[in-house]
Design a protein around this motif. Sequence first.
Motif, PDB file in Angstrom:
ATOM      1  N   ARG A  58       0.836  -1.193   0.000  1.00 35.34           N
ATOM      2  CA  ARG A  58       0.000   0.000   0.000  1.00 35.34           C
ATOM      3  C   ARG A  58       0.877   1.251   0.000  1.00 35.34           C
ATOM      4  N   GLU A  59       0.654   2.108  -0.972  1.00 34.91           N
ATOM      5  CA  GLU A  59       1.326   3.411  -0.991  1.00 34.91           C
ATOM      6  C   GLU A  59       0.635   4.332   0.021  1.00 34.91           C
ATOM      7  N   PRO A  60       1.351   5.306   0.595  1.00 35.91           N
ATOM      8  CA  PRO A  60       0.699   6.247   1.522  1.00 35.91           C
ATOM      9  C   PRO A  60      -0.493   6.922   0.866  1.00 35.91           C
ATOM     10  N   LEU A  61      -1.568   7.073   1.641  1.00 30.85           N
ATOM     11  CA  LEU A  61      -2.823   7.619   1.111  1.00 30.85           C
ATOM     12  C   LEU A  61      -3.223   8.846   1.928  1.00 30.85           C
ATOM     13  N   SER A  62      -3.589   9.917   1.214  1.00 26.60           N
ATOM     14  CA  SER A  62      -4.123  11.124   1.855  1.00 26.60           C
ATOM     15  C   SER A  62      -5.489  11.420   1.248  1.00 26.60           C
ATOM     16  N   LEU A  63      -6.446  11.723   2.097  1.00 26.00           N
ATOM     17  CA  LEU A  63      -7.771  12.114   1.621  1.00 26.00           C
ATOM     18  C   LEU A  63      -8.446  12.970   2.687  1.00 26.00           C
ATOM     19  N   ALA A  64      -9.577  13.559   2.322  1.00 26.04           N
ATOM     20  CA  ALA A  64     -10.310  14.425   3.241  1.00 26.04           C
ATOM     21  C   ALA A  64     -11.728  13.899   3.410  1.00 26.04           C
ATOM     22  N   LEU A  65     -12.222  13.922   4.652  1.00 24.40           N
ATOM     23  CA  LEU A  65     -13.593  13.535   4.962  1.00 24.40           C
ATOM     24  C   LEU A  65     -14.308  14.718   5.597  1.00 24.40           C
ATOM     25  N   ARG A  66     -15.583  14.861   5.271  1.00 24.52           N
ATOM     26  CA  ARG A  66     -16.387  15.941   5.851  1.00 24.52           C
ATOM     27  C   ARG A  66     -17.431  15.334   6.784  1.00 24.52           C
ATOM     28  N   ARG A  67     -17.413  15.770   8.039  1.00 26.12           N
ATOM     29  CA  ARG A  67     -18.396  15.292   9.000  1.00 26.12           C
ATOM     30  C   ARG A  67     -19.746  15.924   8.759  1.00 26.12           C
ATOM     31  N   GLY A  68     -20.786  15.337   9.370  1.00 23.53           N
ATOM     32  CA  GLY A  68     -22.123  15.871   9.190  1.00 23.53           C
ATOM     33  C   GLY A  68     -22.274  17.285   9.716  1.00 23.53           C
ATOM     34  N   ASP A  69     -21.427  17.678  10.722  1.00 25.89           N
ATOM     35  CA  ASP A  69     -21.517  19.042  11.245  1.00 25.89           C
ATOM     36  C   ASP A  69     -20.677  20.026  10.453  1.00 25.89           C
ATOM     37  N   GLY A  70     -20.109  19.586   9.320  1.00 27.61           N
ATOM     38  CA  GLY A  70     -19.335  20.478   8.470  1.00 27.61           C
ATOM     39  C   GLY A  70     -17.844  20.456   8.736  1.00 27.61           C
ATOM     40  N   ALA A  71     -17.384  19.799   9.807  1.00 32.37           N
ATOM     41  CA  ALA A  71     -15.953  19.740  10.098  1.00 32.37           C
ATOM     42  C   ALA A  71     -15.233  18.917   9.027  1.00 32.37           C
ATOM     43  N   ILE A  72     -14.006  19.341   8.697  1.00 31.30           N
ATOM     44  CA  ILE A  72     -13.217  18.671   7.659  1.00 31.30           C
ATOM     45  C   ILE A  72     -12.046  17.966   8.341  1.00 31.30           C
ATOM     46  N   LEU A  73     -11.905  16.675   8.082  1.00 34.98           N
ATOM     47  CA  LEU A  73     -10.827  15.871   8.650  1.00 34.98           C
ATOM     48  C   LEU A  73      -9.902  15.416   7.529  1.00 34.98           C
ATOM     49  N   ASP A  74      -8.614  15.739   7.677  1.00 33.83           N
ATOM     50  CA  ASP A  74      -7.609  15.222   6.756  1.00 33.83           C
ATOM     51  C   ASP A  74      -7.167  13.847   7.261  1.00 33.83           C
ATOM     52  N   VAL A  75      -7.173  12.870   6.391  1.00 28.08           N
ATOM     53  CA  VAL A  75      -6.854  11.489   6.758  1.00 28.08           C
ATOM     54  C   VAL A  75      -5.555  11.086   6.065  1.00 28.08           C
ATOM     55  N   PHE A  76      -4.645  10.491   6.825  1.00 29.43           N
ATOM     56  CA  PHE A  76      -3.400   9.992   6.245  1.00 29.43           C
ATOM     57  C   PHE A  76      -3.212   8.541   6.668  1.00 29.43           C
ATOM     58  N   CYS A  77      -2.949   7.689   5.691  1.00 32.70           N
ATOM     59  CA  CYS A  77      -2.786   6.251   5.934  1.00 32.70           C
ATOM     60  C   CYS A  77      -1.373   5.845   5.532  1.00 32.70           C
ATOM     61  N   GLN A  78      -0.711   5.093   6.381  1.00 32.95           N
ATOM     62  CA  GLN A  78       0.663   4.649   6.119  1.00 32.95           C
ATOM     63  C   GLN A  78       0.796   3.186   6.518  1.00 32.95           C
ATOM     64  N   GLU A  79       1.322   2.392   5.594  1.00 32.35           N
ATOM     65  CA  GLU A  79       1.531   0.972   5.894  1.00 32.35           C
ATOM     66  C   GLU A  79       2.801   0.792   6.708  1.00 32.35           C
ATOM     67  N   MET A  80       2.777  -0.147   7.679  1.00 29.25           N
ATOM     68  CA  MET A  80       3.938  -0.489   8.487  1.00 29.25           C
ATOM     69  C   MET A  80       4.643  -1.697   7.856  1.00 29.25           C
ATOM     70  N   PRO A  81       5.877  -1.962   8.269  1.00 33.31           N
ATOM     71  CA  PRO A  81       6.621  -3.069   7.641  1.00 33.31           C
ATOM     72  C   PRO A  81       5.948  -4.434   7.777  1.00 33.31           C
ATOM     73  N   ASP A  82       5.151  -4.643   8.840  1.00 32.70           N
ATOM     74  CA  ASP A  82       4.536  -5.953   9.053  1.00 32.70           C
ATOM     75  C   ASP A  82       3.143  -6.063   8.419  1.00 32.70           C
ATOM     76  N   ARG A  83       2.820  -5.167   7.471  1.00 30.78           N
ATOM     77  CA  ARG A  83       1.525  -5.120   6.794  1.00 30.78           C
ATOM     78  C   ARG A  83       0.428  -4.527   7.659  1.00 30.78           C
ATOM     79  N   GLY A  84       0.739  -4.162   8.897  1.00 30.87           N
ATOM     80  CA  GLY A  84      -0.197  -3.364   9.657  1.00 30.87           C
ATOM     81  C   GLY A  84      -0.192  -1.942   9.103  1.00 30.87           C
ATOM     82  N   PHE A  85      -1.031  -1.096   9.642  1.00 34.30           N
ATOM     83  CA  PHE A  85      -1.067   0.276   9.138  1.00 34.30           C
ATOM     84  C   PHE A  85      -1.553   1.213  10.227  1.00 34.30           C
ATOM     85  N   VAL A  86      -1.215   2.501  10.014  1.00 31.07           N
ATOM     86  CA  VAL A  86      -1.593   3.562  10.938  1.00 31.07           C
ATOM     87  C   VAL A  86      -2.450   4.563  10.178  1.00 31.07           C
TER      88      VAL A  86
END
Length: 740
Positions: free
Chosen positions: A299-327
């Motif tokens: 998995r390549e690092p992934l960045s995206l944005a989510l909008r909550r129902g109250d209008g708040a914007i959350l930036d999301v970043f996903c990073q794979e760890m060496p053991d196939r886990g991820f943060v």
Amino acid sequence: MKPLLLDPADDLGQQNAKLRRIAEVLIARVEREIGESGPGYVNFQMAAALEEQVRARTKDLDDTLKMLSIANARLNVARQEAEQARNDLFDAIEAVQEGFALFDPQDVLIMCNTRFSAQMPDVAPRLGPGLKFVDYVRMVARSRHLQMDDDATRDEWARQRLLDHRNPQAVFVVGLTDDRWIQVSAHRSPSQGTAVVQTDVTDMVRREREERDRLLDDQARLLRATLDHITQGVAIFDERQRLAGCNQRLRRMLSLPMQMTQAGVDSLSMFGYMRHGERFAPLEGLDELVAWTNAAGRREPLSLALRRGDGAILDVFCQEMPDRGFVISFTDMTAEREAVAAMHHANETLEQRVAERTRELEAARDEAERANASKSRFVASGSHDLLQPLNAAKLFLSSLSHTKLDPDQRAIAERIQSAFESVETILGALLDISNLDIGAARAELTSMPIAPLLRSIDQEFQPLARERGLTLRVIPSSAWVESDPAYLRRILQNLVVNALRYTRHGKVLVGARRRGDKLRIEICDTGPGIPPDRWAEIFHEFVRLDTSPGTPQGMGLGLAIVERACALLDHALELESEPGRGTRFTVSVPMCEGSASFGEPAHDAERRPPPLDDMIVVLIENDDEVRAAMVSVLEDWGTSPLESRDLAGAEALVADVGVAPDVVIADYLLDGDENGLDAIARMRARNGNVPAVIVSADRSTELRARAAQANVTLLHKPLELHRLQAVLQWVKNAAAQKRG
């Protein structure tokens, strides 16, 4: 207008009575007229028709009265059913095991059961229909049963609770005295009312705490505290996509109940809960996140944005760890995005000003996103204290290995020792990356010879090269550069380690070339090379291109640290590689302007330089103790020092000797209005262009520029004696070459 026989204001009964009376009079009149004359028959006919009309109206009245009676009966039944339903509703919410309260769209309490806020005896008796939500929150905030965090006030708690109330859904945990806990779940109804459910989760919290205390050691508890204090919501999943841990900020950002943040929860279950009730929009963002977690390959690092129902914007970043886990990290970027929108709105009248502010905001946002990405991957704000318990554990394991162990026990001890060393290495590397990304790292640029650094690299890595069956050659250099010694050493160490790790046969060469005002330090190897399409990828964290058996396994952090350290020092980093033939990394470091006059002598076979006999050194230092210590050192080196606390005394000593000094060493801050640079200038005016050294604790760029302009070597306090000795040795060698 003809008068009406009936008054419309009368009810049907009165009108009927009047009609009956009229009919009787008309009938009587008809009867009389029939007996008297023919026209009475006509009147009789009219009376008969009028009586028929009266009968019809009377029938309508009777039907209406019957319908009204039926409607009243149904209304009474409906009223009884409504009252029964209300009683049933009260009985139902009273039977619910959780505390329940219902507020109307105006945030006024409609009903609640006896379990609602029962854990707060000073609040529960004051609850009742008509209570406003804001008054309820204030009562809870003032309750002596509410457990407050050490760093929070009751007013802050109340403000945060009212902010959470604005969200369509909110789930959070409240601590009470006597080690009790309740989970509060608030849900907005379609009619804009609010249902609040309070669940006692004391047993769950205690079990979780007991389990955590049983499994976590000191390092893991410190890691948990660090996670709970960073500004991002962080979730860590293992290779089976099961939740390994998360922080409290994640629960608040995503409004997750405790059952969704327990260890072992599947990632798809968490994402499915996020979909529920349209908490986030658009759903395409969640679809992309689910697709990334389910990817079969790397998995390549992934960045995206989510909008909550109250209008708040959350930036999301996903990073794979060496053991196939991820943060996965969630960062609230609402304020930044709103600021950008405000800047665009103001652009209509303040175009030039807003354009400038927008550039500043974008630069700050980019820097923040870069720092947040590193922190979200693995606890960016960790401290050096993480390494201390690991070191203690390694010492205990070392002691254990010297006891009488059977072969199986010794093998287990060796594996534990290896595991601790791996953890220590990755924590140190992650701390370096975190400090570089969040701006905690500070470079101390100074003039330094490159020769000692190259010599230490040679001595440090020759054993590793021999172990790998490789030839390591480090070519010495006499150049001086302007850099931070610690960071430059770390850059070269990581590049050399990387070259030795991935080179299976052949050699590794370290050398330096002068190009204009830069010294290009090159690390070349005969390894497998790097494909051009992966040049940018190798500087990402946890990236290892060669994972084949036989290759020493690192964590893929070395080049990430090199890139960030070079950016901090403003040293250009270049990569040249050809698959199958090898790789060359080049770091361009500025050379000192005075390096042409004061260079580092070529590396000698002797570790200790020869004595500096017969050198006349003028020492100008106004501190008596420092001057006495310097004189003792200079005499030990074999020089003949002429000491003075000011310029006048130094000039007098030189005049008495009658010979120009070989070098002048002056403190920058002298008594009165004198300074070392002015003193050196006057000494040179009388004795020619004498080599000179300024010693100062001032590390400003202004002083560095003035010293370089005057062709004076600048050494900082506390003084490193080996550097001063190297300068004096170069002066002596240069003078000998000039005479020869």
